[in-house]
Design a protein around this motif. Structure first.
Motif, PDB file in Angstrom:
ATOM      1  N   GLN A 153       0.836  -1.203   0.000  1.00 11.39           N
ATOM      2  CA  GLN A 153       0.000   0.000   0.000  1.00 11.39           C
ATOM      3  C   GLN A 153       0.873   1.256   0.000  1.00 11.39           C
ATOM      4  O   GLN A 153       0.589   2.226  -0.707  1.00 11.39           O
ATOM      5  CB  GLN A 153      -0.943   0.007   1.198  1.00 11.39           C
ATOM      6  CG  GLN A 153      -2.036  -1.033   1.099  1.00 11.39           C
ATOM      7  CD  GLN A 153      -2.842  -1.168   2.385  1.00 11.39           C
ATOM      8  OE1 GLN A 153      -2.334  -0.926   3.485  1.00 11.39           O
ATOM      9  NE2 GLN A 153      -4.094  -1.565   2.248  1.00 11.39           N
ATOM     10  N   MET A 154       1.928   1.221   0.787  1.00 13.75           N
ATOM     11  CA  MET A 154       2.838   2.355   0.858  1.00 13.75           C
ATOM     12  C   MET A 154       3.534   2.569  -0.490  1.00 13.75           C
ATOM     13  O   MET A 154       3.612   3.698  -0.991  1.00 13.75           O
ATOM     14  CB  MET A 154       3.890   2.129   1.955  1.00 13.75           C
ATOM     15  CG  MET A 154       4.900   3.261   2.090  1.00 13.75           C
ATOM     16  SD  MET A 154       6.136   2.962   3.374  1.00 13.75           S
ATOM     17  CE  MET A 154       7.090   1.641   2.648  1.00 13.75           C
ATOM     18  N   GLN A 155       4.004   1.485  -1.105  1.00 14.74           N
ATOM     19  CA  GLN A 155       4.669   1.597  -2.393  1.00 14.74           C
ATOM     20  C   GLN A 155       3.708   2.110  -3.462  1.00 14.74           C
ATOM     21  O   GLN A 155       4.093   2.927  -4.306  1.00 14.74           O
ATOM     22  CB  GLN A 155       5.264   0.253  -2.807  1.00 14.74           C
ATOM     23  CG  GLN A 155       6.475  -0.121  -1.979  1.00 14.74           C
ATOM     24  CD  GLN A 155       7.010  -1.498  -2.321  1.00 14.74           C
ATOM     25  OE1 GLN A 155       6.365  -2.295  -3.000  1.00 14.74           O
ATOM     26  NE2 GLN A 155       8.205  -1.791  -1.835  1.00 14.74           N
ATOM     27  N   ALA A 156       2.459   1.643  -3.424  1.00 12.92           N
ATOM     28  CA  ALA A 156       1.462   2.102  -4.400  1.00 12.92           C
ATOM     29  C   ALA A 156       1.214   3.599  -4.254  1.00 12.92           C
ATOM     30  O   ALA A 156       1.130   4.330  -5.254  1.00 12.92           O
ATOM     31  CB  ALA A 156       0.165   1.327  -4.221  1.00 12.92           C
ATOM     32  N   GLU A 157       1.116   4.072  -3.022  1.00  9.20           N
ATOM     33  CA  GLU A 157       0.893   5.504  -2.789  1.00  9.20           C
ATOM     34  C   GLU A 157       2.076   6.328  -3.288  1.00  9.20           C
ATOM     35  O   GLU A 157       1.902   7.381  -3.913  1.00  9.20           O
ATOM     36  CB  GLU A 157       0.661   5.755  -1.304  1.00  9.20           C
ATOM     37  CG  GLU A 157       0.297   7.183  -0.979  1.00  9.20           C
ATOM     38  CD  GLU A 157      -0.016   7.394   0.496  1.00  9.20           C
ATOM     39  OE1 GLU A 157       0.010   8.562   0.913  1.00  9.20           O
ATOM     40  OE2 GLU A 157      -0.264   6.416   1.222  1.00  9.20           O
ATOM     41  N   MET A 158       3.288   5.836  -3.057  1.00  6.10           N
ATOM     42  CA  MET A 158       4.479   6.551  -3.518  1.00  6.10           C
ATOM     43  C   MET A 158       4.522   6.603  -5.047  1.00  6.10           C
ATOM     44  O   MET A 158       4.840   7.638  -5.633  1.00  6.10           O
ATOM     45  CB  MET A 158       5.734   5.884  -2.959  1.00  6.10           C
ATOM     46  CG  MET A 158       5.880   6.080  -1.456  1.00  6.10           C
ATOM     47  SD  MET A 158       7.147   5.080  -0.660  1.00  6.10           S
ATOM     48  CE  MET A 158       8.580   5.411  -1.604  1.00  6.10           C
ATOM     49  N   MET A 159       4.164   5.492  -5.701  1.00  7.11           N
ATOM     50  CA  MET A 159       4.170   5.454  -7.160  1.00  7.11           C
ATOM     51  C   MET A 159       3.100   6.389  -7.731  1.00  7.11           C
ATOM     52  O   MET A 159       3.329   7.042  -8.749  1.00  7.11           O
ATOM     53  CB  MET A 159       3.958   4.025  -7.648  1.00  7.11           C
ATOM     54  CG  MET A 159       5.153   3.121  -7.353  1.00  7.11           C
ATOM     55  SD  MET A 159       4.865   1.404  -7.775  1.00  7.11           S
ATOM     56  CE  MET A 159       4.966   1.490  -9.548  1.00  7.11           C
ATOM     57  N   LYS A 208       2.045   9.193  -6.372  1.00  7.06           N
ATOM     58  CA  LYS A 208       2.558  10.563  -6.230  1.00  7.06           C
ATOM     59  C   LYS A 208       3.636  10.849  -7.273  1.00  7.06           C
ATOM     60  O   LYS A 208       3.670  11.932  -7.863  1.00  7.06           O
ATOM     61  CB  LYS A 208       3.111  10.809  -4.824  1.00  7.06           C
ATOM     62  CG  LYS A 208       2.057  10.741  -3.739  1.00  7.06           C
ATOM     63  CD  LYS A 208       1.010  11.817  -3.932  1.00  7.06           C
ATOM     64  CE  LYS A 208      -0.048  11.738  -2.857  1.00  7.06           C
ATOM     65  NZ  LYS A 208      -1.143  12.665  -3.073  1.00  7.06           N
ATOM     66  N   MET A 209       4.517   9.871  -7.529  1.00  6.36           N
ATOM     67  CA  MET A 209       5.551  10.060  -8.549  1.00  6.36           C
ATOM     68  C   MET A 209       4.905  10.241  -9.917  1.00  6.36           C
ATOM     69  O   MET A 209       5.351  11.068 -10.716  1.00  6.36           O
ATOM     70  CB  MET A 209       6.525   8.889  -8.563  1.00  6.36           C
ATOM     71  CG  MET A 209       7.496   8.915  -7.400  1.00  6.36           C
ATOM     72  SD  MET A 209       8.748   7.633  -7.541  1.00  6.36           S
ATOM     73  CE  MET A 209       8.013   6.368  -6.533  1.00  6.36           C
ATOM     74  N   GLY A 210       3.839   9.479 -10.189  1.00 10.03           N
ATOM     75  CA  GLY A 210       3.118   9.622 -11.446  1.00 10.03           C
ATOM     76  C   GLY A 210       2.509  11.001 -11.600  1.00 10.03           C
ATOM     77  O   GLY A 210       2.520  11.587 -12.685  1.00 10.03           O
ATOM     78  N   GLU A 211       1.960  11.540 -10.512  1.00 16.77           N
ATOM     79  CA  GLU A 211       1.391  12.887 -10.547  1.00 16.77           C
ATOM     80  C   GLU A 211       2.466  13.928 -10.871  1.00 16.77           C
ATOM     81  O   GLU A 211       2.231  14.851 -11.655  1.00 16.77           O
ATOM     82  CB  GLU A 211       0.738  13.227  -9.210  1.00 16.77           C
ATOM     83  CG  GLU A 211      -0.518  12.442  -8.927  1.00 16.77           C
ATOM     84  CD  GLU A 211      -1.047  12.634  -7.512  1.00 16.77           C
ATOM     85  OE1 GLU A 211      -0.589  13.562  -6.811  1.00 16.77           O
ATOM     86  OE2 GLU A 211      -1.924  11.851  -7.113  1.00 16.77           O
ATOM     87  N   ILE A 212       3.634  13.758 -10.302  1.00 20.11           N
ATOM     88  CA  ILE A 212       4.732  14.692 -10.542  1.00 20.11           C
ATOM     89  C   ILE A 212       5.196  14.612 -11.993  1.00 20.11           C
ATOM     90  O   ILE A 212       5.355  15.627 -12.666  1.00 20.11           O
ATOM     91  CB  ILE A 212       5.902  14.430  -9.567  1.00 20.11           C
ATOM     92  CG1 ILE A 212       5.469  14.768  -8.138  1.00 20.11           C
ATOM     93  CG2 ILE A 212       7.152  15.218  -9.983  1.00 20.11           C
ATOM     94  CD1 ILE A 212       6.409  14.254  -7.063  1.00 20.11           C
TER      95      ILE A 212
END
Length: 71
Positions: free
Chosen positions: A46-52, A54-58
């Motif tokens: 779940q943590m990795q998915a959230e980080m990915m 956010k990176m996609g949004e950037i």
């Protein structure tokens, strides 16, 4: 990417996304991402998915700033 011709800007963005993807799939991912203790696999994913996300949004934000080439 400042100073790059327009065509190179898109290629640079694609290369950056590919590099990020490779890092997430293996390679340096284990060293760069925080790792939770064993027994927390679901929370880890779940943590990795959230980080990915956010990176996609950037990446999307900066990709939108690249102007399209005109033929």
């Amino acid at each position: 990417m400042e100073g790059m011709p327009m065509g190179d800007g898109m290629m640079g963005m694609m290369n950056m996304m590919g590099n990020c993807s490779r890092m997430m799939q293996g390679g340096m991912a284990g060293h760069m991402l925080p790792q939770l203790p064993p027994g927390n696999e679901k929370l880890q994913l779940q943590m990795q998915a959230e980080m990915m996300q956010k990176m996609g949004e950037i990446v999307s934000k900066y990709a939108a700033q690249i102007k399209d080439e005109k033929p």
